[in-house]
Design a protein around this motif. Structure first.
Motif, PDB file in Angstrom:
ATOM      1  N   ASP A 115      49.080  92.360  39.910  1.00 56.11           N
ATOM      2  CA  ASP A 115      48.627  91.027  40.299  1.00 56.11           C
ATOM      3  C   ASP A 115      48.199  90.242  39.063  1.00 56.11           C
ATOM      4  O   ASP A 115      47.613  90.799  38.136  1.00 56.11           O
ATOM      5  CB  ASP A 115      47.454  91.174  41.268  1.00 56.11           C
ATOM      6  CG  ASP A 115      46.891  89.836  41.700  1.00 56.11           C
ATOM      7  OD1 ASP A 115      47.503  89.198  42.568  1.00 56.11           O
ATOM      8  OD2 ASP A 115      45.843  89.441  41.139  1.00 56.11           O
ATOM      9  N   ARG A 116      48.486  88.937  39.065  1.00 57.88           N
ATOM     10  CA  ARG A 116      48.188  88.128  37.873  1.00 57.88           C
ATOM     11  C   ARG A 116      46.695  88.111  37.518  1.00 57.88           C
ATOM     12  O   ARG A 116      46.347  88.079  36.337  1.00 57.88           O
ATOM     13  CB  ARG A 116      48.726  86.707  38.028  1.00 57.88           C
ATOM     14  CG  ARG A 116      47.965  85.798  38.958  1.00 57.88           C
ATOM     15  CD  ARG A 116      48.428  84.360  38.776  1.00 57.88           C
ATOM     16  NE  ARG A 116      49.756  84.122  39.307  1.00 57.88           N
ATOM     17  CZ  ARG A 116      50.612  83.213  38.817  1.00 57.88           C
ATOM     18  NH1 ARG A 116      50.268  82.471  37.787  1.00 57.88           N
ATOM     19  NH2 ARG A 116      51.790  83.036  39.358  1.00 57.88           N
ATOM     20  N   ALA A 117      45.836  88.140  38.500  1.00 56.96           N
ATOM     21  CA  ALA A 117      44.400  88.130  38.223  1.00 56.96           C
ATOM     22  C   ALA A 117      43.987  89.407  37.494  1.00 56.96           C
ATOM     23  O   ALA A 117      43.176  89.366  36.555  1.00 56.96           O
ATOM     24  CB  ALA A 117      43.614  87.977  39.518  1.00 56.96           C
ATOM     25  N   GLU A 118      44.551  90.517  37.903  1.00 49.74           N
ATOM     26  CA  GLU A 118      44.236  91.783  37.242  1.00 49.74           C
ATOM     27  C   GLU A 118      44.790  91.786  35.818  1.00 49.74           C
ATOM     28  O   GLU A 118      44.133  92.259  34.885  1.00 49.74           O
ATOM     29  CB  GLU A 118      44.816  92.958  38.034  1.00 49.74           C
ATOM     30  CG  GLU A 118      44.438  94.310  37.451  1.00 49.74           C
ATOM     31  CD  GLU A 118      44.896  95.476  38.299  1.00 49.74           C
ATOM     32  OE1 GLU A 118      44.403  96.590  38.052  1.00 49.74           O
ATOM     33  OE2 GLU A 118      45.747  95.280  39.194  1.00 49.74           O
ATOM     34  N   VAL A 119      45.983  91.251  35.632  1.00 56.13           N
ATOM     35  CA  VAL A 119      46.576  91.165  34.300  1.00 56.13           C
ATOM     36  C   VAL A 119      45.698  90.302  33.397  1.00 56.13           C
ATOM     37  O   VAL A 119      45.434  90.648  32.245  1.00 56.13           O
ATOM     38  CB  VAL A 119      48.002  90.589  34.367  1.00 56.13           C
ATOM     39  CG1 VAL A 119      48.547  90.274  32.974  1.00 56.13           C
ATOM     40  CG2 VAL A 119      48.930  91.571  35.081  1.00 56.13           C
ATOM     41  N   ALA A 120      45.235  89.183  33.926  1.00 52.99           N
ATOM     42  CA  ALA A 120      44.368  88.296  33.141  1.00 52.99           C
ATOM     43  C   ALA A 120      43.091  89.027  32.712  1.00 52.99           C
ATOM     44  O   ALA A 120      42.636  88.886  31.566  1.00 52.99           O
ATOM     45  CB  ALA A 120      44.027  87.050  33.949  1.00 52.99           C
ATOM     46  N   ASP A 121      42.508  89.822  33.611  1.00 50.72           N
ATOM     47  CA  ASP A 121      41.298  90.576  33.274  1.00 50.72           C
ATOM     48  C   ASP A 121      41.568  91.591  32.165  1.00 50.72           C
ATOM     49  O   ASP A 121      40.794  91.715  31.205  1.00 50.72           O
ATOM     50  CB  ASP A 121      40.761  91.300  34.507  1.00 50.72           C
ATOM     51  CG  ASP A 121      40.131  90.349  35.518  1.00 50.72           C
ATOM     52  OD1 ASP A 121      39.806  89.206  35.124  1.00 50.72           O
ATOM     53  OD2 ASP A 121      39.968  90.747  36.681  1.00 50.72           O
ATOM     54  N   LEU A 122      42.691  92.320  32.281  1.00 52.90           N
ATOM     55  CA  LEU A 122      43.016  93.359  31.304  1.00 52.90           C
ATOM     56  C   LEU A 122      43.356  92.766  29.945  1.00 52.90           C
ATOM     57  O   LEU A 122      42.917  93.269  28.899  1.00 52.90           O
ATOM     58  CB  LEU A 122      44.175  94.209  31.821  1.00 52.90           C
ATOM     59  CG  LEU A 122      43.864  95.070  33.048  1.00 52.90           C
ATOM     60  CD1 LEU A 122      45.142  95.632  33.655  1.00 52.90           C
ATOM     61  CD2 LEU A 122      42.907  96.200  32.677  1.00 52.90           C
ATOM     62  N   ILE A 123      44.129  91.689  29.952  1.00 49.90           N
ATOM     63  CA  ILE A 123      44.461  91.021  28.688  1.00 49.90           C
ATOM     64  C   ILE A 123      43.197  90.414  28.073  1.00 49.90           C
ATOM     65  O   ILE A 123      43.041  90.381  26.850  1.00 49.90           O
ATOM     66  CB  ILE A 123      45.527  89.941  28.911  1.00 49.90           C
ATOM     67  CG1 ILE A 123      46.871  90.584  29.301  1.00 49.90           C
ATOM     68  CG2 ILE A 123      45.713  89.085  27.662  1.00 49.90           C
ATOM     69  CD1 ILE A 123      47.509  91.414  28.211  1.00 49.90           C
ATOM     70  N   GLY A 124      42.279  89.956  28.922  1.00 44.65           N
ATOM     71  CA  GLY A 124      41.005  89.440  28.429  1.00 44.65           C
ATOM     72  C   GLY A 124      40.198  90.513  27.714  1.00 44.65           C
ATOM     73  O   GLY A 124      39.564  90.241  26.688  1.00 44.65           O
ATOM     74  N   ILE A 125      40.225  91.731  28.257  1.00 43.61           N
ATOM     75  CA  ILE A 125      39.540  92.857  27.605  1.00 43.61           C
ATOM     76  C   ILE A 125      40.159  93.119  26.237  1.00 43.61           C
ATOM     77  O   ILE A 125      39.460  93.342  25.241  1.00 43.61           O
ATOM     78  CB  ILE A 125      39.626  94.120  28.488  1.00 43.61           C
ATOM     79  CG1 ILE A 125      38.796  93.930  29.761  1.00 43.61           C
ATOM     80  CG2 ILE A 125      39.166  95.353  27.723  1.00 43.61           C
ATOM     81  CD1 ILE A 125      38.985  95.018  30.788  1.00 43.61           C
TER      82      ILE A 125
END
Length: 207
Positions: A115-125
């Motif tokens: 999911d894009r929201a999860e990807v955004a969180d992981l890339i943010g980390i």
């Protein structure tokens, strides 16, 4: 069931089979047509070994055998119920990796399976880790300058600083695009015209 660790190539196989049932020859051709062999080296021997390993792990299963004219028989494979879960878990693990290794590159290539929201969180980390490293590199360079150390002795730190700045710039740009509602993401967002193109590519891979 606990599965052995996946290899980057194994992840690519699972991601392909998420698109539909395929035989190994088709998968190899499709990876090469999409130029994904630029991320990881693909040889026929390694690929068939990977397919066999995934089958033994219970992540994929044989669903048919085809023969076209005088060509050898081709076994078609499909994901088991455990396949997509293993794929997603591996991508989650490696997508936040700040080292930029092959694992991260494959995770990024297959990030659309999350999911894009999860990807955004992981890339943010990952971005936070990159920024932390950049600050440390800058601190070393500032100390070297204060000690009047010649640049030739700190050239690797200069290179790393430039690479980190570029990575952070790209990351910020990607996160901005990912946040836009009109940015296509995931299988369900693919327009019909692009689906047709993907089917044409798969047809070419089967030839």
């Amino acid at each position: 069931m606990k599965h052995a660790a996946l290899t980057p190539l194994g992840v690519m196989v699972l991601a392909l089979l998420r698109e539909g049932d395929m035989h190994p020859y088709e998968m190899i051709r499709l990876l090469r047509l999409r130029r994904q062999d630029a991320i990881i080296k693909i040889t026929n021997g390694t690929f068939y070994h990977t397919v066999g390993r995934l089958q033994r792990q219970g992540l994929i299963a044989e669903v048919g055998v085809d023969r076209d004219g005088n060509r050898p028989e081709r076994t078609t494979y499909a994901l088991t119920d455990a396949g997509p879960q293993a794929l997603a878990a591996w991508v989650r693990t490696h997508l936040a990796d700040a080292d930029g290794t092959t694992g991260f590159r494959v995770a990024l290539a297959e990030a659309h399976n999350l999911d894009r929201a999860e990807v955004a969180d992981l890339i943010g980390i990952r971005r936070t880790a990159l920024a932390r490293e950049l600050a440390e590199v800058q601190k070393r360079l500032t100390r070297a300058q204060a000690l009047n150390i010649l640049e030739q002795f700190a050239i690797e730190s200069h290179r790393r600083r430039a690479m980190l700045r570029a990575e952070i710039e790209w990351t910020d740009s990607f996160l901005e695009r990912l946040a836009r509602p009109d940015y296509l993401w995931g299988v369900t967002d693919i327009p019909v015209e692009h689906q047709a193109g993907n089917l044409a590519l798969r047809k070419a891979a089967r030839a």
